[in-house]
Enzyme design. Structure first.
Site: not given
Length: 358
Positions: A273, A321, A333
């Site tokens: 990520c 994240h 993402h």
């Protein structure tokens, strides 16, 4: 009859255990009974029930999240280890250069000492008396005085250089120790990631093919599974980025759609990520730090209502994240292992904050 009575009279009587002997016998009897009961019950015992598909889903999702937290710690440890290794190399180079200069100074000092020994072995008065050319002797004596001053200067320089070489080497040793500790951190975080992902795979293997497919479809839906290679490039009607750099970052993210998630990866063929957001902004000429918990401080904080394409959006209380906002309540993402880079709604995870890079 009498013989029978005599024989019966001689038969030893059975003695009852008393005291410690009685307690020992009772203990053995109870232990035997317990063993028999356990053995009898073992056959009737039921195996631990298999988790339901819903329980597997919950556990796998938690393992994937834990693996992502460990991945960000791994990324941070890797970045620190690389910086420390670079510092160690620089200090070693500096120590080598200083040692070379020190050896040159020592050579110069040796040359001066040899010259003075050759010309200064006799008492100056005797040399003057024996000299056939007093003027030449006096000139030579003045030279030797200057040479003595030079020797003192060289000696002082050598002392300073020895101190500096020792200081640089000590710093190098400290950095080497730090590097070893950071490499140990790296190894520990890597083992944690591998363990979490292995546990997730083992749980998924307990599902039937149909249950596994249901889980993957549900996971894809949560992570924006509709996006694919066909979504690469700016779609028509997408929100306009606030500036050219943000537009470049968003364009890069669109181009990465469909590429696999690999923990620790920063592109160009795979990403995690924070690796994706770092690579996207690198393409726009902006250097971001490596981890989610450092990227959140890499720009100006903005509220969710102020989001614009190119902003970094963060999730979970531990900032584990990150995605790149593209407008319309959506982001691009890298979700998790098995789920490639894609478009997803912000609402799929607990929102933690946002940062505007440029």
């Amino acid at each position: 009859m009498a013989a029978h009575r005599k024989s019966a009279h001689r038969k030893p009587k059975q003695r009852l255990f008393t005291g410690p002997a009685a307690r020992t016998a009772a203990t053995l009897a109870l232990a035997g009974a317990a063993s028999a009961t356990t053995a009898a019950g073992a056959g009737a015992a039921h195996a631990e029930p298999r988790p339901t598909p819903a329980q597997v889903k919950t556990k796998v999702d938690r393992l994937y999240h834990d693996a992502e937290v460990a991945t960000e710690k791994y990324n941070g440890a890797k970045e620190k280890a690389a910086a420390t290794a670079k510092a160690v190399d620089a200090l070693r180079d500096e120590a080598a250069r200083r040692t070379e200069r020190l050896n040159t100074s020592r050579h110069d000092l040796g040359s001066l000492a040899t010259a003075q020994y050759r010309t200064g072995g006799l008492d100056p008065a005797v040399q003057l008396a024996l000299s056939s050319d007093p003027d030449q002797y006096l000139q030579r004596a003045a030279f030797l005085d200057r040479a003595g001053d030079r020797r003192a200067t060289v000696l002082n320089g050598i002392r300073r250089q020895l101190t500096e070489v020792a200081r640089v080497r000590a710093r190098a040793e400290e950095e080497i120790g730090t590097l070893a500790a950071r490499q140990a951190d790296l190894k520990r975080h890597k083992a944690r990631i591998i363990g979490k992902l292995s546990d997730a795979r083992r749980l998924l293997d307990t599902l039937t093919g149909a249950q596994r497919a249901d889980y993957e479809r549900a996971a894809d839906a949560r992570h924006g599974g509709g996006a694919s290679h066909a979504d690469r490039g700016f779609p028509r009607g997408s929100a306009a980025a606030p500036n050219a750099r943000a537009a470049q970052a968003v364009g890069f993210a669109y181009g990465a759609i469909g590429k696999p998630y690999v923990w620790g990866a920063t592109g160009p063929s795979s990403f995690d990520c924070s690796g994706l957001t770092q690579a996207a902004w690198r393409a726009a000429g902006v250097s971001l730090p490596r981890t989610t918990y450092t990227q959140i401080n890499a720009g100006q904080r903005v509220s969710r209502s102020e989001l614009a394409p190119g902003d970094l959006v963060f999730f979970y209380s531990g900032i584990s994240h990150v995605g790149l906002y593209i407008g319309g309540g959506r982001m691009i993402h890298a979700p998790r292992p098995g789920a490639p880079v894609r478009i997803a709604p912000l609402d799929e995870m607990p929102f933690a904050g946002a940062t505007r890079v440029a």
